[in-house]
Write a protein that holds these residues in place. Sequence first.
Motif, PDB file in Angstrom:
ATOM      1  N   ALA A 184       0.816  -1.232   0.000  1.00 34.27           N
ATOM      2  CA  ALA A 184       0.000   0.000   0.000  1.00 34.27           C
ATOM      3  C   ALA A 184       0.843   1.271   0.000  1.00 34.27           C
ATOM      4  O   ALA A 184       0.346   2.337   0.351  1.00 34.27           O
ATOM      5  CB  ALA A 184      -0.932  -0.011   1.210  1.00 34.27           C
ATOM      6  N   ARG A 185       2.113   1.159  -0.383  1.00 36.89           N
ATOM      7  CA  ARG A 185       2.920   2.385  -0.419  1.00 36.89           C
ATOM      8  C   ARG A 185       2.393   3.393  -1.445  1.00 36.89           C
ATOM      9  O   ARG A 185       2.312   4.596  -1.140  1.00 36.89           O
ATOM     10  CB  ARG A 185       4.381   2.026  -0.687  1.00 36.89           C
ATOM     11  CG  ARG A 185       5.081   1.439   0.537  1.00 36.89           C
ATOM     12  CD  ARG A 185       6.502   1.026   0.235  1.00 36.89           C
ATOM     13  NE  ARG A 185       6.535  -0.099  -0.715  1.00 36.89           N
ATOM     14  CZ  ARG A 185       7.656  -0.662  -1.131  1.00 36.89           C
ATOM     15  NH1 ARG A 185       8.834  -0.210  -0.697  1.00 36.89           N
ATOM     16  NH2 ARG A 185       7.615  -1.674  -1.979  1.00 36.89           N
ATOM     17  N   PRO A 186       2.006   2.975  -2.671  1.00 34.08           N
ATOM     18  CA  PRO A 186       1.388   3.959  -3.581  1.00 34.08           C
ATOM     19  C   PRO A 186       0.104   4.551  -3.009  1.00 34.08           C
ATOM     20  O   PRO A 186      -0.166   5.747  -3.150  1.00 34.08           O
ATOM     21  CB  PRO A 186       1.116   3.144  -4.846  1.00 34.08           C
ATOM     22  CG  PRO A 186       2.092   2.012  -4.782  1.00 34.08           C
ATOM     23  CD  PRO A 186       2.212   1.672  -3.333  1.00 34.08           C
ATOM     24  N   LEU A 187      -0.705   3.680  -2.362  1.00 29.79           N
ATOM     25  CA  LEU A 187      -1.934   4.167  -1.738  1.00 29.79           C
ATOM     26  C   LEU A 187      -1.629   5.160  -0.625  1.00 29.79           C
ATOM     27  O   LEU A 187      -2.312   6.179  -0.457  1.00 29.79           O
ATOM     28  CB  LEU A 187      -2.738   2.988  -1.199  1.00 29.79           C
ATOM     29  CG  LEU A 187      -4.018   3.332  -0.425  1.00 29.79           C
ATOM     30  CD1 LEU A 187      -5.004   4.058  -1.316  1.00 29.79           C
ATOM     31  CD2 LEU A 187      -4.643   2.060   0.160  1.00 29.79           C
ATOM     32  N   SER A 188      -0.575   4.880   0.151  1.00 27.40           N
ATOM     33  CA  SER A 188      -0.194   5.781   1.241  1.00 27.40           C
ATOM     34  C   SER A 188       0.178   7.163   0.700  1.00 27.40           C
ATOM     35  O   SER A 188      -0.212   8.189   1.266  1.00 27.40           O
ATOM     36  CB  SER A 188       0.971   5.172   2.026  1.00 27.40           C
ATOM     37  OG  SER A 188       1.409   6.056   3.040  1.00 27.40           O
ATOM     38  N   ARG A 189       0.940   7.193  -0.418  1.00 29.49           N
ATOM     39  CA  ARG A 189       1.313   8.483  -0.998  1.00 29.49           C
ATOM     40  C   ARG A 189       0.086   9.209  -1.547  1.00 29.49           C
ATOM     41  O   ARG A 189      -0.033  10.436  -1.407  1.00 29.49           O
ATOM     42  CB  ARG A 189       2.345   8.253  -2.105  1.00 29.49           C
ATOM     43  CG  ARG A 189       3.722   7.844  -1.583  1.00 29.49           C
ATOM     44  CD  ARG A 189       4.755   7.883  -2.683  1.00 29.49           C
ATOM     45  NE  ARG A 189       4.505   6.843  -3.701  1.00 29.49           N
ATOM     46  CZ  ARG A 189       5.039   5.631  -3.662  1.00 29.49           C
ATOM     47  NH1 ARG A 189       5.827   5.275  -2.640  1.00 29.49           N
ATOM     48  NH2 ARG A 189       4.797   4.761  -4.631  1.00 29.49           N
ATOM     49  N   GLU A 190      -0.819   8.474  -2.130  1.00 35.01           N
ATOM     50  CA  GLU A 190      -2.052   9.095  -2.662  1.00 35.01           C
ATOM     51  C   GLU A 190      -2.887   9.714  -1.548  1.00 35.01           C
ATOM     52  O   GLU A 190      -3.396  10.829  -1.666  1.00 35.01           O
ATOM     53  CB  GLU A 190      -2.856   8.036  -3.423  1.00 35.01           C
ATOM     54  CG  GLU A 190      -4.105   8.599  -4.077  1.00 35.01           C
ATOM     55  CD  GLU A 190      -4.887   7.522  -4.825  1.00 35.01           C
ATOM     56  OE1 GLU A 190      -5.931   7.858  -5.405  1.00 35.01           O
ATOM     57  OE2 GLU A 190      -4.448   6.336  -4.824  1.00 35.01           O
ATOM     58  N   LEU A 191      -3.019   8.962  -0.455  1.00 37.55           N
ATOM     59  CA  LEU A 191      -3.790   9.495   0.688  1.00 37.55           C
ATOM     60  C   LEU A 191      -3.101  10.710   1.295  1.00 37.55           C
ATOM     61  O   LEU A 191      -3.764  11.657   1.743  1.00 37.55           O
ATOM     62  CB  LEU A 191      -3.968   8.396   1.745  1.00 37.55           C
ATOM     63  CG  LEU A 191      -4.825   7.194   1.344  1.00 37.55           C
ATOM     64  CD1 LEU A 191      -4.866   6.173   2.481  1.00 37.55           C
ATOM     65  CD2 LEU A 191      -6.237   7.644   0.977  1.00 37.55           C
ATOM     66  N   ALA A 192      -1.761  10.702   1.329  1.00 34.98           N
ATOM     67  CA  ALA A 192      -1.027  11.848   1.877  1.00 34.98           C
ATOM     68  C   ALA A 192      -1.262  13.099   1.032  1.00 34.98           C
ATOM     69  O   ALA A 192      -1.432  14.206   1.564  1.00 34.98           O
ATOM     70  CB  ALA A 192       0.464  11.518   1.957  1.00 34.98           C
ATOM     71  N   VAL A 193      -1.257  12.926  -0.311  1.00 36.79           N
ATOM     72  CA  VAL A 193      -1.521  14.067  -1.194  1.00 36.79           C
ATOM     73  C   VAL A 193      -2.937  14.600  -0.980  1.00 36.79           C
ATOM     74  O   VAL A 193      -3.165  15.816  -0.912  1.00 36.79           O
ATOM     75  CB  VAL A 193      -1.310  13.653  -2.666  1.00 36.79           C
ATOM     76  CG1 VAL A 193      -1.785  14.759  -3.606  1.00 36.79           C
ATOM     77  CG2 VAL A 193       0.159  13.341  -2.923  1.00 36.79           C
ATOM     78  N   ILE A 194      -3.876  13.687  -0.861  1.00 37.17           N
ATOM     79  CA  ILE A 194      -5.264  14.111  -0.620  1.00 37.17           C
ATOM     80  C   ILE A 194      -5.386  14.841   0.709  1.00 37.17           C
ATOM     81  O   ILE A 194      -6.040  15.892   0.822  1.00 37.17           O
ATOM     82  CB  ILE A 194      -6.198  12.890  -0.670  1.00 37.17           C
ATOM     83  CG1 ILE A 194      -6.264  12.340  -2.098  1.00 37.17           C
ATOM     84  CG2 ILE A 194      -7.593  13.261  -0.168  1.00 37.17           C
ATOM     85  CD1 ILE A 194      -7.036  11.051  -2.221  1.00 37.17           C
ATOM     86  N   ASP A 195      -4.748  14.296   1.762  1.00 41.46           N
ATOM     87  CA  ASP A 195      -4.788  14.955   3.073  1.00 41.46           C
ATOM     88  C   ASP A 195      -4.162  16.348   3.005  1.00 41.46           C
ATOM     89  O   ASP A 195      -4.654  17.297   3.636  1.00 41.46           O
ATOM     90  CB  ASP A 195      -4.060  14.101   4.112  1.00 41.46           C
ATOM     91  CG  ASP A 195      -4.829  12.840   4.471  1.00 41.46           C
ATOM     92  OD1 ASP A 195      -6.022  12.767   4.115  1.00 41.46           O
ATOM     93  OD2 ASP A 195      -4.233  11.941   5.090  1.00 41.46           O
ATOM     94  N   GLU A 196      -3.071  16.479   2.253  1.00 43.52           N
ATOM     95  CA  GLU A 196      -2.422  17.781   2.135  1.00 43.52           C
ATOM     96  C   GLU A 196      -3.343  18.802   1.467  1.00 43.52           C
ATOM     97  O   GLU A 196      -3.442  19.946   1.906  1.00 43.52           O
ATOM     98  CB  GLU A 196      -1.122  17.637   1.341  1.00 43.52           C
ATOM     99  CG  GLU A 196      -0.343  18.939   1.207  1.00 43.52           C
ATOM    100  CD  GLU A 196       0.927  18.759   0.400  1.00 43.52           C
ATOM    101  OE1 GLU A 196       1.616  19.763   0.140  1.00 43.52           O
ATOM    102  OE2 GLU A 196       1.221  17.592   0.013  1.00 43.52           O
ATOM    103  N   ARG A 197      -4.035  18.356   0.419  1.00 44.51           N
ATOM    104  CA  ARG A 197      -4.970  19.255  -0.260  1.00 44.51           C
ATOM    105  C   ARG A 197      -6.133  19.636   0.649  1.00 44.51           C
ATOM    106  O   ARG A 197      -6.555  20.800   0.686  1.00 44.51           O
ATOM    107  CB  ARG A 197      -5.484  18.599  -1.532  1.00 44.51           C
ATOM    108  CG  ARG A 197      -4.416  18.433  -2.613  1.00 44.51           C
ATOM    109  CD  ARG A 197      -4.986  17.732  -3.824  1.00 44.51           C
ATOM    110  NE  ARG A 197      -3.967  17.573  -4.859  1.00 44.51           N
ATOM    111  CZ  ARG A 197      -4.171  16.927  -6.013  1.00 44.51           C
ATOM    112  NH1 ARG A 197      -5.352  16.371  -6.255  1.00 44.51           N
ATOM    113  NH2 ARG A 197      -3.200  16.842  -6.897  1.00 44.51           N
ATOM    114  N   ILE A 198      -6.637  18.652   1.370  1.00 44.01           N
ATOM    115  CA  ILE A 198      -7.740  18.947   2.294  1.00 44.01           C
ATOM    116  C   ILE A 198      -7.290  19.907   3.379  1.00 44.01           C
ATOM    117  O   ILE A 198      -8.005  20.855   3.735  1.00 44.01           O
ATOM    118  CB  ILE A 198      -8.287  17.638   2.904  1.00 44.01           C
ATOM    119  CG1 ILE A 198      -8.957  16.793   1.821  1.00 44.01           C
ATOM    120  CG2 ILE A 198      -9.283  17.955   4.022  1.00 44.01           C
ATOM    121  CD1 ILE A 198      -9.445  15.442   2.326  1.00 44.01           C
ATOM    122  N   ASP A 199      -6.089  19.696   3.929  1.00 45.12           N
ATOM    123  CA  ASP A 199      -5.568  20.587   4.977  1.00 45.12           C
ATOM    124  C   ASP A 199      -5.363  21.997   4.431  1.00 45.12           C
ATOM    125  O   ASP A 199      -5.682  22.988   5.116  1.00 45.12           O
ATOM    126  CB  ASP A 199      -4.239  20.044   5.517  1.00 45.12           C
ATOM    127  CG  ASP A 199      -4.422  18.765   6.314  1.00 45.12           C
ATOM    128  OD1 ASP A 199      -5.559  18.500   6.737  1.00 45.12           O
ATOM    129  OD2 ASP A 199      -3.417  18.036   6.497  1.00 45.12           O
TER     130      ASP A 199
END
Length: 463
Positions: A184-199
Amino acid sequence: MTARPNDTLQMPRPTLRFSVAAVSTGILLVIIFAALVIWFRSDLRNEIHLKIIERDAAVLYPMALEQISESDTGVTANTLAPLTALLKSVRQKGMLAVAVFDRDGNTIESVPATQLFVELPTDDYLKLQAGAPISRYHPAFPLDQYFSGISPEQRQAPVLEVLLPLPGPGPAQVRGFVRYFIDARPLSRELAVIDERIDRQTAVTLLVGAVLIAAVMAAATFSVQRAQRIIAERNERLTRANFDLTLATKASAVGQITSHLIHGLQGSVEGLRAVVASREADPSNPAWESAAGYTERLQTMIRETIALLSDASSNTTYELTGHELAKTIREANMASAADRGVVLDVNEGFAAMMDSHRGSLLCLIASNLLQNAIAATGKGKRVLVSLVDTGWATVLTVRDEGSGIPESVQKHLFKPGRSGRPGGSGLGLAISQLMARQIGAELVLLSTGPDGTTFRLTLPHQD
């Protein structure tokens, strides 16, 4: 009950308490707004995470069904052989492990062989029996607890766990279950990008919201302060109008008494003037000459007052030039200035015309101002009177060379009972202010100080 100017009831000006209350309200609104935004942000983040995590389950499920369908050819319905066909999925990129279970939850086979304790938890078994797939994202999955031969540097890693129910050949039948462990490393990076945009979006929303709340609170505070000022000003004007009405009523009564008194004094003063005139030429009594001058001035004042009262009662008006007004002012006050050794300087006035009623009141106001100016000016000094036409108004200026008006008197300058001269009553300026308002003029103290005092009367022209 009438109110005095000292009793003006004004709305209180904005105080520190009001400002603190406004700021506190603004801060409370910002806190509430921030709490709502953060709550919505958390709810939105969780919803997006759930949809993305479930995405892989939606992709794997039809692939698993296709693999089983291909293995079903020529195989009896009850055999478990087709389930093992799912194990080849481990060769796909990112796939860490695959485990296949029968309909009772027992382990059939798993790949790779390094998996430890391959079993299907009871809770997961019950959920899968209902036909619902399960997707779990593990940000720090303990690899060493599920696989052998894991190095200490790779004990934890992000892993996506997907469990799928596998349908049987008949309706409402379950053939078995499959569990996938996916990198899930690609998934982890995708979620991090989404969290950054939301923040980032949350921070912008909070900033814009706080600025808007501050702007609204500032505008509301300004509106309240402005309303308080308007109410205070209107209340002050109302109180002043009440005072002026009271003073006008008293002045009207005083005017009636004065009219009766002047008519009564007229004959007595004329008789006194005759007696004094008969002794005026006696060189052995020089005081009679001064008495004759005082009596003549008193008689002149009585005649002017009677003429003004007569004109007012009969509504008789005529035109006067500015030159005539200046001459009247000079002649009415020259004797008083001479008695005190003060130089009276009155300009020549102007050529424009003015009705007699307004002109007479202007002369009376000028006389009141001049009497105060002469009394305040020392011997040998000057009192200057200027009477000019500006095109839109007549401006009378009276300037003395006295020592100025005390600050304590300035605050109550046009109110009766306050005077800068010993023994003065303050009625002269109060009555002058009242007469000025009656003809639509403005009487103000222009300046005062050790070098002298200047009053200005501005009388706008009538349309």
